[in-house]
Design a protein around this motif. Structure first.
Motif, PDB file in Angstrom:
ATOM      1  N   GLN A 274       0.818  -1.204   0.000  1.00 29.32           N
ATOM      2  CA  GLN A 274       0.000   0.000   0.000  1.00 29.32           C
ATOM      3  C   GLN A 274       0.858   1.263   0.000  1.00 29.32           C
ATOM      4  O   GLN A 274       0.514   2.257  -0.654  1.00 29.32           O
ATOM      5  CB  GLN A 274      -0.954  -0.015   1.196  1.00 29.32           C
ATOM      6  CG  GLN A 274      -2.009  -1.102   1.090  1.00 29.32           C
ATOM      7  CD  GLN A 274      -2.946  -1.182   2.286  1.00 29.32           C
ATOM      8  OE1 GLN A 274      -3.711  -2.129   2.405  1.00 29.32           O
ATOM      9  NE2 GLN A 274      -2.901  -0.200   3.172  1.00 29.32           N
TER      10      GLN A 274
ATOM     11  N   GLU B  43       2.144   1.657  -3.558  1.00 23.30           N
ATOM     12  CA  GLU B  43       1.061   2.139  -4.431  1.00 23.30           C
ATOM     13  C   GLU B  43       0.814   3.628  -4.216  1.00 23.30           C
ATOM     14  O   GLU B  43       0.635   4.398  -5.174  1.00 23.30           O
ATOM     15  CB  GLU B  43      -0.210   1.348  -4.151  1.00 23.30           C
ATOM     16  CG  GLU B  43      -1.375   1.733  -5.041  1.00 23.30           C
ATOM     17  CD  GLU B  43      -2.631   0.933  -4.756  1.00 23.30           C
ATOM     18  OE1 GLU B  43      -3.693   1.290  -5.309  1.00 23.30           O
ATOM     19  OE2 GLU B  43      -2.570  -0.049  -3.978  1.00 23.30           O
ATOM     20  N   GLN B  44       0.813   4.058  -2.961  1.00 26.36           N
ATOM     21  CA  GLN B  44       0.611   5.472  -2.660  1.00 26.36           C
ATOM     22  C   GLN B  44       1.748   6.321  -3.217  1.00 26.36           C
ATOM     23  O   GLN B  44       1.518   7.428  -3.734  1.00 26.36           O
ATOM     24  CB  GLN B  44       0.505   5.672  -1.145  1.00 26.36           C
ATOM     25  CG  GLN B  44       0.199   7.100  -0.731  1.00 26.36           C
ATOM     26  CD  GLN B  44       0.200   7.272   0.772  1.00 26.36           C
ATOM     27  OE1 GLN B  44       1.118   6.824   1.459  1.00 26.36           O
ATOM     28  NE2 GLN B  44      -0.842   7.905   1.293  1.00 26.36           N
TER      29      GLN B  44
END
Length: 354
Positions: A71, A74-75
């Motif tokens: 995550q 992805e951010q």
């Protein structure tokens, strides 16, 4: 040569939690961003503990470290920064116009107006068990991290170490393994108090102050471990005793190396780099974030790394443009997210209809 190089507003060195969040937040500040990571994958220290449960990130319910890493990556890509993997930066040259020319160990060069050092502890290496011949068991049942908790089900596990990792793995494994024994060289554990108490109140067998003195194996597998009580100098006080084991997990910490960065003229405090409350170092245009930063109110949590990253980006933005706003507008009111929100809403609506 520098005429052919693309100039960036900010270059982030390090692809761990601080570096990844800095790559995201610099996009919010509308900065042309490059991130350079020495390894071939992003994630930094979080890559070492994929199965570990993370509880202390604000607003995030307990999550496996591997999922949190995905995550964060992805951010980091939200505003499409340039990401460079497999390059360890070794050289720094400040040009006449104030821009900085970075050179990697492999010879590649990068040009940037500002730098954010998100180096963590440097290039990390796990501290190995200092017993002759131990390396031959690394292919079977001598571990330095846990890839899959299930692989320890029903086994007799011995853990050597006393920090957060050793304590956390003991708490994770106690309900899976047949038995868990923790051996630590000191009476006092270095892990979080709540975790240590939980471990001691469980069925984990805690032996302190003890150390592993010998491995007993057949072929390439460890079948038993000798441990001995030790004195303040680390010397055995009594004869050793043997414990039958199916798996040995070593958590003796990490050894970091900043490499040639330490020759750039950065002021150090203890083992990391001294910074002010705005994460500025003693060198103009160079900022620091995460574990590599040393300042009075430093918070050694993932949440602290994220805060450091935002502060360092804000400082880099102000270094380039003193008239810029002090900080980015929050995402709920930030125009940069308008189109992204529409796309996100469309996906949610599509899933709801399905």
């Amino acid at each position: 040569m520098t005429e052919k190089l693309e100039l960036y507003d900010v270059t982030i060195i390090g692809g761990g939690p601080a570096g990844l969040y800095a790559a995201f937040y610099s996009g919010m500040r509308d900065m042309k961003t490059k991130l350079i990571e020495a390894k071939e994958e992003l994630g930094g220290r979080t890559l070492i503990y994929p199965e570990k449960m993370i509880w202390d990130v604000g607003g995030v319910t307990p999550i496996r470290c591997s999922q949190l890493t995905r995550q964060m990556i992805e951010q980091a890509y939200t505003f499409e920064p340039t990401i460079v993997l497999g390059q360890q930066i070794t050289g720094l040259e400040r040009l006449e116009d104030g821009t900085m020319l970075l050179t990697a160990e492999s010879g590649e060069q990068h040009l940037s107006k500002t730098l954010i050092l998100a180096l963590g502890h440097g290039v990390l290496k796990l501290a190995k068990l200092d017993i002759s011949g131990a390396e031959r068991y690394e292919v079977t049942n001598l571990y330095y991290t846990v890839e899959e908790l299930e692989s320890f089900r029903g086994k007799q596990v011995l853990i050597s170490g006393g920090g957060d990792s050793a304590v956390d793995w003991a708490n994770e494994l106690v309900s899976i393994a047949a038995s868990v024994t923790v051996v630590h060289r000191r009476e006092r554990f270095g892990g979080h108090e709540r975790s240590v108490r939980r471990m001691k109140e469980s069925s984990v067998q805690v032996r302190t102050p003890y150390a592993v003195t010998q491995l007993h194996g057949r072929g390439d597998r460890i079948e038993a471990v000798s441990i001995a009580q030790i004195n303040a100098d680390g010397e055995p006080m009594h004869e050793s005793e043997q414990i039958a084991v199916d798996a040995v997990l070593i958590n003796h910490g990490l050894r970091g190396d900043f490499g040639p960065v330490v020759t750039w003229g950065l002021e150090k405090k203890d083992w990391n780099f001294k910074a002010d409350e705005k994460l500025a170092t003693n060198l103009p245009g160079i900022f620091v974030a995460g574990d590599a930063a040393n300042y009075g109110s430093k918070l050694h949590l993932l949440a602290g790394a994220f805060t450091d990253a935002a502060l360092a980006v804000n400082s880099a933005k102000h270094y380039l443009d003193p008239e810029a706003p002090q900080r980015a507008q929050v995402s709920s009111h930030n125009a940069k997210f308008t189109e992204k929100n529409k796309a996100f809403d469309a996906v949610e609506e599509g899933e709801g209809e399905a």
